[in-house]
Design a protein around this motif. Sequence first.
Motif, PDB file in Angstrom:
ATOM      1  N   TYR A  92      41.233  45.013  43.287  1.00 14.11           N
ATOM      2  CA  TYR A  92      42.472  44.505  42.700  1.00 14.11           C
ATOM      3  C   TYR A  92      42.345  43.076  42.178  1.00 14.11           C
ATOM      4  O   TYR A  92      43.343  42.480  41.771  1.00 14.11           O
ATOM      5  CB  TYR A  92      43.597  44.546  43.738  1.00 14.11           C
ATOM      6  CG  TYR A  92      44.053  45.943  44.072  1.00 14.11           C
ATOM      7  CD1 TYR A  92      44.771  46.701  43.152  1.00 14.11           C
ATOM      8  CD2 TYR A  92      43.763  46.512  45.313  1.00 14.11           C
ATOM      9  CE1 TYR A  92      45.193  47.986  43.455  1.00 14.11           C
ATOM     10  CE2 TYR A  92      44.185  47.796  45.625  1.00 14.11           C
ATOM     11  CZ  TYR A  92      44.896  48.534  44.687  1.00 14.11           C
ATOM     12  OH  TYR A  92      45.312  49.802  44.983  1.00 14.11           O
ATOM     13  N   ASP A  93      41.150  42.545  42.174  1.00 14.06           N
ATOM     14  CA  ASP A  93      40.962  41.145  41.781  1.00 14.06           C
ATOM     15  C   ASP A  93      40.850  40.995  40.264  1.00 14.06           C
ATOM     16  O   ASP A  93      39.793  40.652  39.723  1.00 14.06           O
ATOM     17  CB  ASP A  93      39.719  40.572  42.469  1.00 14.06           C
ATOM     18  CG  ASP A  93      39.649  39.058  42.352  1.00 14.06           C
ATOM     19  OD1 ASP A  93      40.676  38.441  42.016  1.00 14.06           O
ATOM     20  OD2 ASP A  93      38.563  38.498  42.602  1.00 14.06           O
ATOM     21  N   PHE A  94      41.959  41.280  39.582  1.00 16.10           N
ATOM     22  CA  PHE A  94      42.018  41.098  38.132  1.00 16.10           C
ATOM     23  C   PHE A  94      43.441  40.723  37.745  1.00 16.10           C
ATOM     24  O   PHE A  94      44.397  40.937  38.518  1.00 16.10           O
ATOM     25  CB  PHE A  94      41.548  42.349  37.383  1.00 16.10           C
ATOM     26  CG  PHE A  94      42.269  43.613  37.772  1.00 16.10           C
ATOM     27  CD1 PHE A  94      43.406  44.037  37.090  1.00 16.10           C
ATOM     28  CD2 PHE A  94      41.793  44.397  38.826  1.00 16.10           C
ATOM     29  CE1 PHE A  94      44.067  45.199  37.445  1.00 16.10           C
ATOM     30  CE2 PHE A  94      42.451  45.568  39.192  1.00 16.10           C
ATOM     31  CZ  PHE A  94      43.592  45.972  38.489  1.00 16.10           C
ATOM     32  N   SER A 130      47.475  37.006  44.449  1.00 17.76           N
ATOM     33  CA  SER A 130      48.496  36.497  43.526  1.00 17.76           C
ATOM     34  C   SER A 130      48.700  34.997  43.605  1.00 17.76           C
ATOM     35  O   SER A 130      49.306  34.414  42.700  1.00 17.76           O
ATOM     36  CB  SER A 130      49.837  37.204  43.794  1.00 17.76           C
ATOM     37  OG  SER A 130      49.729  38.594  43.554  1.00 17.76           O
ATOM     38  N   PHE A 131      48.217  34.349  44.689  1.00 10.69           N
ATOM     39  CA  PHE A 131      48.445  32.914  44.856  1.00 10.69           C
ATOM     40  C   PHE A 131      47.187  32.215  45.352  1.00 10.69           C
ATOM     41  O   PHE A 131      46.473  32.745  46.216  1.00 10.69           O
ATOM     42  CB  PHE A 131      49.581  32.662  45.845  1.00 10.69           C
ATOM     43  CG  PHE A 131      50.900  33.252  45.420  1.00 10.69           C
ATOM     44  CD1 PHE A 131      51.609  32.703  44.372  1.00 10.69           C
ATOM     45  CD2 PHE A 131      51.418  34.366  46.067  1.00 10.69           C
ATOM     46  CE1 PHE A 131      52.824  33.241  43.971  1.00 10.69           C
ATOM     47  CE2 PHE A 131      52.633  34.907  45.670  1.00 10.69           C
ATOM     48  CZ  PHE A 131      53.334  34.346  44.613  1.00 10.69           C
ATOM     49  N   VAL A 132      46.943  31.027  44.823  1.00 12.98           N
ATOM     50  CA  VAL A 132      45.800  30.223  45.278  1.00 12.98           C
ATOM     51  C   VAL A 132      46.050  29.766  46.715  1.00 12.98           C
ATOM     52  O   VAL A 132      47.197  29.731  47.182  1.00 12.98           O
ATOM     53  CB  VAL A 132      45.584  29.000  44.354  1.00 12.98           C
ATOM     54  CG1 VAL A 132      45.216  29.441  42.952  1.00 12.98           C
ATOM     55  CG2 VAL A 132      46.821  28.100  44.343  1.00 12.98           C
ATOM     56  N   ILE A 157      48.697  42.262  52.285  1.00 12.08           N
ATOM     57  CA  ILE A 157      47.930  41.012  52.266  1.00 12.08           C
ATOM     58  C   ILE A 157      47.095  40.903  50.990  1.00 12.08           C
ATOM     59  O   ILE A 157      46.877  39.802  50.476  1.00 12.08           O
ATOM     60  CB  ILE A 157      47.037  40.841  53.512  1.00 12.08           C
ATOM     61  CG1 ILE A 157      45.928  41.878  53.568  1.00 12.08           C
ATOM     62  CG2 ILE A 157      47.858  40.847  54.777  1.00 12.08           C
ATOM     63  CD1 ILE A 157      44.939  41.665  54.708  1.00 12.08           C
ATOM     64  N   VAL A 158      46.651  42.039  50.467  1.00 12.60           N
ATOM     65  CA  VAL A 158      45.902  42.001  49.208  1.00 12.60           C
ATOM     66  C   VAL A 158      46.840  41.683  48.047  1.00 12.60           C
ATOM     67  O   VAL A 158      46.527  40.844  47.187  1.00 12.60           O
ATOM     68  CB  VAL A 158      45.169  43.329  48.957  1.00 12.60           C
ATOM     69  CG1 VAL A 158      44.554  43.356  47.554  1.00 12.60           C
ATOM     70  CG2 VAL A 158      44.072  43.530  49.995  1.00 12.60           C
ATOM     71  N   PRO A 188      31.425  48.085  47.177  1.00 11.88           N
ATOM     72  CA  PRO A 188      31.510  49.160  46.173  1.00 11.88           C
ATOM     73  C   PRO A 188      32.480  48.876  45.039  1.00 11.88           C
ATOM     74  O   PRO A 188      32.372  49.471  43.967  1.00 11.88           O
ATOM     75  CB  PRO A 188      31.966  50.369  46.998  1.00 11.88           C
ATOM     76  CG  PRO A 188      32.564  49.804  48.239  1.00 11.88           C
ATOM     77  CD  PRO A 188      31.802  48.555  48.513  1.00 11.88           C
ATOM     78  N   TYR A 189      33.413  47.953  45.245  1.00 10.12           N
ATOM     79  CA  TYR A 189      34.402  47.643  44.209  1.00 10.12           C
ATOM     80  C   TYR A 189      34.044  46.381  43.423  1.00 10.12           C
ATOM     81  O   TYR A 189      34.735  46.023  42.475  1.00 10.12           O
ATOM     82  CB  TYR A 189      35.789  47.465  44.837  1.00 10.12           C
ATOM     83  CG  TYR A 189      36.210  48.632  45.690  1.00 10.12           C
ATOM     84  CD1 TYR A 189      36.526  49.858  45.117  1.00 10.12           C
ATOM     85  CD2 TYR A 189      36.276  48.498  47.075  1.00 10.12           C
ATOM     86  CE1 TYR A 189      36.903  50.936  45.913  1.00 10.12           C
ATOM     87  CE2 TYR A 189      36.655  49.576  47.861  1.00 10.12           C
ATOM     88  CZ  TYR A 189      36.959  50.787  47.281  1.00 10.12           C
ATOM     89  OH  TYR A 189      37.330  51.846  48.059  1.00 10.12           O
ATOM     90  N   GLY A 190      33.001  45.699  43.830  1.00 11.10           N
ATOM     91  CA  GLY A 190      32.609  44.462  43.164  1.00 11.10           C
ATOM     92  C   GLY A 190      32.032  43.492  44.186  1.00 11.10           C
ATOM     93  O   GLY A 190      32.588  43.336  45.274  1.00 11.10           O
ATOM     94  N   ASP A 191      30.919  42.870  43.826  1.00  6.99           N
ATOM     95  CA  ASP A 191      30.230  41.999  44.785  1.00  6.99           C
ATOM     96  C   ASP A 191      31.060  40.769  45.152  1.00  6.99           C
ATOM     97  O   ASP A 191      31.801  40.223  44.329  1.00  6.99           O
ATOM     98  CB  ASP A 191      28.898  41.545  44.201  1.00  6.99           C
ATOM     99  CG  ASP A 191      27.915  42.701  44.070  1.00  6.99           C
ATOM    100  OD1 ASP A 191      28.136  43.733  44.726  1.00  6.99           O
ATOM    101  OD2 ASP A 191      26.941  42.571  43.294  1.00  6.99           O
ATOM    102  N   LEU A 192      30.930  40.362  46.418  1.00  9.94           N
ATOM    103  CA  LEU A 192      31.541  39.138  46.907  1.00  9.94           C
ATOM    104  C   LEU A 192      30.443  38.096  47.099  1.00  9.94           C
ATOM    105  O   LEU A 192      29.256  38.402  46.976  1.00  9.94           O
ATOM    106  CB  LEU A 192      32.273  39.401  48.227  1.00  9.94           C
ATOM    107  CG  LEU A 192      33.398  40.438  48.159  1.00  9.94           C
ATOM    108  CD1 LEU A 192      33.911  40.758  49.558  1.00  9.94           C
ATOM    109  CD2 LEU A 192      34.534  39.950  47.285  1.00  9.94           C
ATOM    110  N   HIS A 193      30.805  36.865  47.382  1.00 14.40           N
ATOM    111  CA  HIS A 193      29.823  35.795  47.557  1.00 14.40           C
ATOM    112  C   HIS A 193      29.902  35.228  48.963  1.00 14.40           C
ATOM    113  O   HIS A 193      30.968  35.219  49.593  1.00 14.40           O
ATOM    114  CB  HIS A 193      30.040  34.697  46.519  1.00 14.40           C
ATOM    115  CG  HIS A 193      29.649  35.109  45.140  1.00 14.40           C
ATOM    116  ND1 HIS A 193      30.434  35.925  44.359  1.00 14.40           N
ATOM    117  CD2 HIS A 193      28.534  34.823  44.399  1.00 14.40           C
ATOM    118  CE1 HIS A 193      29.838  36.123  43.194  1.00 14.40           C
ATOM    119  NE2 HIS A 193      28.691  35.474  43.195  1.00 14.40           N
TER     120      HIS A 193
END
Length: 356
Positions: free
Chosen positions: A40-42, A162-164, A156-157, A286-291
């Motif tokens: 959902y990070d878009f 939605s907010f910094v 929570i997601v 699986p949904y996108g790499d994290l750091h």
Amino acid sequence: MSDRSESVIEMMMEQWESMAGMAGMFIVTIGIGIFIQPAYDFSEARAYGDEGTTQSSFILLQLLLIGIFTVVIIWLARKGLDYLIKGIVMLALGLSLFYAIQPFIALIFFNIGFSSVAYFGLSVLAITIGGMVALHHYPEWWVVNSVGVMVGSGVIVMIGISFVPTLVIIFMILAAIYDYWAVHKSKHMLELADTMIGLKLPVLLVAPKEKGYSFLEQEGDIMQDSPPAPPSVMEAELVDRQERMKPKKKSRDALFMGLGDVIFPGMLVISAISFLPEWGPEIWNPYGDLHMAQIFVAIGTLIGGLVGYVLLMTFVAQGNPQPGLPLLNGGAILGYIISGIYAVGPAQLFQAITFL
């Protein structure tokens, strides 16, 4: 003072299983949120778009909506309109559950090579309806917890992306102040909790203290029970002797925690992953790499929340309702700051914000 400390430790040891179970649900809820966050990070998934991530007016709007929701639910409860309360809450829960399970169904469809959008939507809808039906017809504690964990992870997601972090921290501080006032001053939060317990709705998590506990048999009038007035000095010795001769009275049969007590620390965890710099090695998802830096701060924030949880349990073990957010949010914020300074540096921790 030492006797009091020993008494609190003893009471915590007696309830360690339920407290550990609640901590486990706290971790699992936030852990699921971390897992599905990249899905959902878009921009389109953010509640107010990319522009709204730094606007404090939206945080104030969220707090206002919480207050309005609380007032409406309590007013309906006092009018005996339980069916309206259940309808409103079930609708909100269903939407959050639908949001939370989509990434899991998508992953299953991808792995089996099935790409039908129609069947995907129907599958998600069927599971959501099934969960709501199970909750309505058989709201046992494990059903309530299962739905509550998934709903909490979805919320929570939704808020975290939605907010910094700066805005999320402001939100958490304001909510903690409100929670303290609502529990200790106005006490309307206790009335709200009793309403939700009575209706068997998963806006809270339930950790039974012993085998055989049934949430179906739980009455919704436990939070507002007030302790008796303290005895006079002359009566105190007699009362103490009588109490020592009687078996210990059991506290509540289960430990209860409002879902908001998990959501607020959790949304700071998700916000840290969403907005902190992408530094360090990539971690596969699986949904996108994290750091690594993002995950390090997320885990540090989670650990801080757990420290606050342990402190909270020292009060809860004594059988008194306590506002969870002051300690949980405070611990999470400290965890974010400490781990963030180490991972990304102090300059990156707090983002510039605007009112509009």
